[in-house]
Design an enzyme around this catalytic site. Structure first.
Site, PDB file in Angstrom:
ATOM      1  N   LYS A 155       3.973  10.196  -0.574  1.00 59.68           N
ATOM      2  CA  LYS A 155       5.378  10.013  -0.969  1.00 59.68           C
ATOM      3  C   LYS A 155       5.999   8.799  -0.268  1.00 59.68           C
ATOM      4  CE  LYS A 155       6.279  14.380   0.031  1.00 59.68           C
ATOM      5  NZ  LYS A 155       4.923  14.987   0.054  1.00 59.68           N
ATOM      6  N   THR A 156       5.772   8.672   1.030  1.00 55.26           N
ATOM      7  CA  THR A 156       6.305   7.516   1.764  1.00 55.26           C
ATOM      8  C   THR A 156       5.666   6.224   1.277  1.00 55.26           C
ATOM      9  OG1 THR A 156       6.647   8.909   3.718  1.00 55.26           O
ATOM     10  CG2 THR A 156       6.679   6.524   4.047  1.00 55.26           C
ATOM     11  N   ASP A 169      13.015  11.127   4.238  1.00 60.58           N
ATOM     12  CA  ASP A 169      11.913  12.089   4.251  1.00 60.58           C
ATOM     13  C   ASP A 169      12.466  13.464   4.613  1.00 60.58           C
ATOM     14  OD1 ASP A 169       9.343  12.963   3.992  1.00 60.58           O
ATOM     15  OD2 ASP A 169       8.651  12.203   5.930  1.00 60.58           O
ATOM     16  N   THR A 220       8.809  18.526   0.662  1.00 59.47           N
ATOM     17  CA  THR A 220       7.696  19.442   0.436  1.00 59.47           C
ATOM     18  C   THR A 220       8.206  20.804  -0.030  1.00 59.47           C
ATOM     19  OG1 THR A 220       7.771  20.117   2.775  1.00 59.47           O
ATOM     20  CG2 THR A 220       6.272  18.325   2.193  1.00 59.47           C
ATOM     21  N   ARG A 248      -4.278  12.016   3.271  1.00 57.09           N
ATOM     22  CA  ARG A 248      -4.053  11.961   4.720  1.00 57.09           C
ATOM     23  C   ARG A 248      -5.154  12.701   5.466  1.00 57.09           C
ATOM     24  NH1 ARG A 248       1.579  14.102   6.439  1.00 57.09           N
ATOM     25  NH2 ARG A 248       2.224  12.137   5.442  1.00 57.09           N
TER      26      ARG A 248
END
Length: 344
Positions: free
Chosen positions: A67-68, A112, A161, A220
């Site tokens: 997302k970032t 975020d 999330t 990740r």
């Protein structure tokens, strides 16, 4: 024995830059999420043609899916600056006002964990998102007065999330809403091969296949495993991450052939010890010593997608696949009522 050598600030910066180099810098290099990428490219191109700012964007999905990274890519594609912050950091409206007033036309503000904004800060955003203006209170008491301050048009990108925790009025102000899904093993394989070149790691296709199958569908996680297996290969092998090194290294890290780690197995084991469920989230969190948010947003999406766990109106239950994965004989039957998905 020599004492550890201090790490200089420059070395820390080099390591951070090295980590950032693993992130794709354009849509062209972003692997996976093809429909989402196509949608974002369309919206960005349309905004360019209108010489307008991009509508506010909400990106949701489990952590570690990019997302970032997508927010940074959108800023680069639009040719604008991006300011990055997080929901828990913005405690009062004044914190946000300072950021908003310093944005230039077309800039992106990325928040975020946007679901963790304090209510007063969230409500302060409403007029900023809709009218590009904010009301600031000057002075106090009887002399207090409200001043309406115009902002330069900007794009807010929120990442979450836990989309269900956003209030309806807030969520409705994001005119672009996209959800990231866990990646199939084939996409993770491509990401691993790309990043192994960046890391200058000799990764065989067999080794990449093993890692991809155990990365929980999350880039990740895949990158973390790749870096740790690089260490294993350099110390215990000839520097090559092949099938043998991948399997032995992942076993050393507690990641089994199903991609389950120690906490995954602990969660499943705990539910099995409660007769296979149902068990409530609070009880489960206390039993395994983990935060409720972590179980709900980090562990459960993978366990549910892979068919180990189900949510029901009465709580979490494990499936027969979980029993098999842990090598435990199943002594209960899952009822049709259990299979109804819980609405939480």
């Amino acid at each position: 024995m020599d004492s550890p050598r201090p790490v200089s600030p420059n070395e820390w910066e080099d390591e951070n830059n090295f980590e950032a180099s693993l992130r794709p810098s354009s849509f062209q290099h972003f692997v996976g999420q093809s429909q989402l990428i196509e949608n974002l490219q369309t919206y960005i191109e349309a905004a360019r043609k209108r010489s307008d700012v991009l509508d506010h964007v909400l990106l949701s999905g489990p952590p570690g899916l990019g997302k970032t990274t997508l927010a940074r890519i959108m800023a680069r594609e639009l040719g604008t600056e991006i300011k990055i912050t997080s929901g828990p950091v913005l405690k009062i409206a004044g914190d946000l006002a300072g950021i908003l007033t310093n944005l230039n036309p077309g800039d992106i503000l990325f928040i975020d964990e946007v679901h963790r904004l304090y209510p007063v800060v969230e409500e302060f955003l409403y007029s900023a998102m809709e009218d590009f203006s904010i009301d600031i209170i000057l002075d106090q008491g009887a002399s207090a007065r409200s001043v309406n301050l115009k902002l330069k048009p900007f794009t807010l990108i929120g990442a979450t999330t836990r989309e269900g925790l956003l209030s309806s009025p807030f969520r409705a102000r994001f005119l672009i809403q996209e959800k990231l899904m866990l990646y199939p093993a084939g996409d993770i394989f491509k990401i691993l091969k790309r990043n192994s070149d960046i890391l200058k790691v000799d990764l065989t296709d067999e080794g990449a296949g093993i890692i991809a199958g155990r990365s929980r569908g999350t880039p990740r996680v895949a990158n973390r495993l790749l870096r740790r297996l690089r260490d294993v290969a350099q110390v215990r092998s000839d520097g090559v991450i092949d099938e043998k090194v991948a399997k032995s290294g992942l076993q050393m890290m507690g990641v089994d052939e199903n991609g389950l780690d120690n906490m995954d197995r602990k969660i499943l084991q705990t539910i099995i010890e409660h007769d296979g469920g149902p068990i409530g989230l609070k009880t489960l969190a206390v039993s395994v010593g983990e935060e409720e948010d972590s179980i709900d947003s980090v562990y459960e999406p993978f366990l549910m997608q892979e068919g180990y766990l189900q949510r029901t109106p009465r709580g979490r239950v494990v499936t027969s696949k979980a029993y098999r994965a842990l090598g435990i004989k199943m002594n209960r039957q899952v009822s049709l009522f259990d299979e109804i998905e819980e609405d939480d």
